[in-house]
Design a protein around this motif. Structure first.
Motif, mmCIF file in Angstrom:
data_model
loop_
_atom_site.group_PDB
_atom_site.id
_atom_site.type_symbol
_atom_site.label_atom_id
_atom_site.label_comp_id
_atom_site.label_asym_id
_atom_site.label_seq_id
_atom_site.Cartn_x
_atom_site.Cartn_y
_atom_site.Cartn_z
ATOM 1 N N ILE A 222 0.500 -1.108 0.350
ATOM 2 C CA ILE A 222 -0.042 -0.011 -0.079
ATOM 3 C C ILE A 222 1.115 1.251 -0.020
ATOM 4 O O ILE A 222 0.271 1.905 -0.442
ATOM 5 N N SER A 281 -6.071 -1.374 -0.528
ATOM 6 C CA SER A 281 -6.963 -1.221 1.312
ATOM 7 C C SER A 281 -8.179 -2.338 1.261
ATOM 8 O O SER A 281 -8.049 -2.820 2.151
ATOM 9 N N VAL A 340 -4.488 2.119 6.947
ATOM 10 C CA VAL A 340 -4.514 3.125 6.377
ATOM 11 C C VAL A 340 -3.694 4.548 6.814
ATOM 12 O O VAL A 340 -3.585 5.459 6.047
#
Length: 617
Positions: A222, A281, A340
């Motif tokens: 990510i 995600s 995140v």
């Protein structure tokens, strides 16, 4: 495209996004994280208050599910359980329904009031932090050498300055308070779960390694995908800004479709990167939710058997179940935090890259740049060599002297190096060999801001701000009185034009001065130079876009402007060359004097400068 092709593309897409990145772009070292803490120092007290309020709110919310246990065991059934040994005092007080209701009301008012304070203090901390980092970053970027801005496109720089700061601000305002609240809630809840049933709590703990495994698989992927997305988003901003800025050229060449195709290609690359980032995600969230669901199933199975075996009261199990229903999503959010946070960490890394770029030497106070007391105006090039690439030098062994008060005209074919010579005087670039001096002081040793205050520049590529004519003229000397602005406009022969506008000097010139004619914009720039009254003047093709009549008016204005100033004039217009004392030609990277040029003025090499200027050599 048939279903089989779609399936193949989906499989290929999944393999691509799950491929381990060769390098995790945007990694931050611990020292980098510590670097960003400095922006919180001026507002640390507000941060402590927000943290304390968050702790109290989390503790209060953790206690609420216990009311279910007291209601079932103490109020309805009138029983006690094994866990009541540690909470017997509370259980005794809350055995009455009225007392339980009063306690819940008090707790609710306390939680609500403290939550309002937490939101206020958090907002103060968030906005203060964003203000500190944005102002420091803008100040730092403005200290970059001019060569940086000439090598980067405006849209790209704006994206770095705005988008990355907004991502970091959003993280500070949303994720950091949330992770602190979740961490405290998990801690308090875990302690209560251990009191309610230690063995069942160990079942919950057994699922934590699965969360850690999910993070280990997805974090680096990510991070790399986020870096690609940020860079391509900056490219979109770059291309859009360029198209809008050059809309006149686009329209005149009927190139709307061509530019739309170029922008859409850049936008498509950004969208592809965003889709990949979104799916990574989504995959990580899918596995975390799966882990949470397995944990809930295990708690209900083991806890149900405990109740059936009589080892756990109904109230304890219901309270435990309620805690797990709220605890599991909180744990999921808590362990999702490293994932995140990747966009924020990527933005922080990109901002750190900007902060690592060194500003101009001597551009900041205390950095050692020399600030001479006076200026005579003697400019000398000695053996200067410069090229934008090592293999293609623009200037080779450039040597010349501009004496105080002398007007030097510089000519040469397009691309010969005339603008490069001006940029070297302004310290937009540094010579690779040789030296450039002002009054025998090396330009490299001077404070660049002080140096540019001694130079007035009137360029063919002039820039007017989207504000009033008065403010545009005053830009060269912000503290100038209005009467001085008018006097400068009179000298530039633009005053009569200004007073004809309905708003006079308060007329808004539009973006880049589009509400004025080319000649009017040129004369506003000349008025700036008059108002600045600097000892050195640079004229870079000041009449290249003007008609002959307007050029004749400006030539008379320039004759007044160059008087008693060291002037570098770049122009091929014969009428302007008449202003020069000497004419230099740049040819083949070398500077030589045109011996056949007749000087229009005679300048004494040992002349005395204007009052306020030094006579020191």
């Amino acid at each position: 495209m048939n279903i089989t092709d779609h399936c193949r593309r989906t499989i290929a897409f999944t393999r691509e996004i799950m491929r381990q990145p060769v390098t995790a772009r945007g990694d931050l070292r611990f020292s980098d994280l510590a670097f960003f803490l400095r922006f919180a120092r001026p507002i640390w007290r507000v941060g402590v208050l927000a943290l304390a309020a968050t702790a109290l709110v989390s503790a209060a919310k953790t206690v609420l599910p216990l009311s279910i246990k007291f209601f079932i065991d103490n109020v309805l059934l009138g029983e006690t359980s094994a866990s009541d040994a540690l909470i017997a005092g509370a259980g005794g007080i809350l055995s009455s329904l009225d007392a339980l209701i009063v306690a819940l009301l008090v707790l609710g008012f306390f939680t609500g009031g403290m939550d309002l304070l937490r939101n206020y203090w958090t907002a103060r901390f968030r906005e203060g932090y964003a203000f500190n980092i944005q102002t420091t970053l803008v100040e730092h970027v403005l200290s970059f050498p001019l060569s940086y801005f000439k090598s980067q496109q405006t849209g790209y720089i704006m994206s770095r300055l705005s988008d990355d700061v907004q991502i970091l601000q959003y993280t500070v305002s949303q994720y950091l308070p949330q992770i602190v609240a979740n961490a405290l809630y998990v801690t308090f809840t875990f302690a209560i779960l251990c009191v309610l049933n230690l063995r069942l709590t160990l079942v919950v703990v057994a699922f934590i390694p699965l969360y850690l495994l999910v993070n280990a698989v997805f974090i680096r992927r990510i991070r790399a995908a986020t870096h690609r997305e940020r860079e391509r988003q900056a490219y979109v901003s770059r291309d859009l800004q360029e198209v809008i800025s050059g809309i006149d050229t686009v329209k005149s060449h009927a190139a709307e479709d061509r530019e739309m195709h170029r922008v859409s290609g850049t936008l498509r690359n950004m969208i592809d990167a965003r889709i990949k980032n979104t799916m990574l995600s989504a995959f990580s969230e899918y596995f975390r939710i799966g882990t949470m669901s397995l944990m809930l199933i295990a708690v209900f199975w083991f806890g149900g058997n405990e109740v059936l075996a009589g080892a756990m009261s109904v109230g304890d199990f219901v309270a435990f179940a309620v805690y797990i229903v709220t605890f599991a999503p909180t744990v999921n959010t808590f362990f999702a935090f490293p994932v995140v946070m990747q966009p924020a960490l990527t933005s922080a890394a990109r901002l750190r890259e900007l902060f690592r770029i060194h500003g101009e030497a001597g551009a900041a106070p205390g950095t050692g740049g020399i600030v001479p007391a006076t200026v005579q105006g003697r400019i000398e090039f000695s053996g200067v060599r410069f090229g934008y690439t090592a293999s293609e030098p623009v200037l080779l062994d450039a040597n010349f002297v501009a004496r105080p008060g002398e007007v030097i005209a510089v000519i040469g074919r397009t691309g010969a190096g005339k603008t490069t010579l001006i940029n070297l005087i302004l310290r937009a670039f540094a010579p690779q060999e040789g030296t450039i001096t002002l009054d025998n002081c090396d330009l490299a040793s001077l404070d660049p801001r002080w140096l540019r205050r001694q130079i007035s520049l009137v360029s063919q590529d002039l820039f007017l701000f989207h504000t009033t004519i008065e403010e545009n003229i005053r830009y060269s000397r912000p503290d100038a009185a209005f009467e001085d602005v008018i006097e400068a406009a009179r000298k530039a022969r633009i005053h009569d034009d200004i007073v004809r506008f309905p708003e006079g000097y308060g007329t808004i010139v539009g973006e880049r001065g589009t509400q004025l004619s080319v000649g009017q914009r040129q004369r506003v720039a000349i008025a700036r130079a008059f108002l600045k009254d600097a000892p050195i003047l640079i004229l870079d093709e000041p009449t290249s876009a003007l008609d002959m009549q307007t050029e004749d008016q400006i030539r008379r204005t320039l004759r007044d402007l160059v008087r008693d100033r060291t002037t570098i004039l770049v122009s091929h217009r014969p009428s302007l060359l008449e202003l020069a004392d000497r004419v230099l030609m740049i040819e083949g990277g070398r500077v030589r004097e045109c011996m056949g040029a007749e000087p229009a003025r005679q300048v004494d090499p040992d002349r005395t400068p204007l009052s306020g200027q030094s006579t020191a050599p």
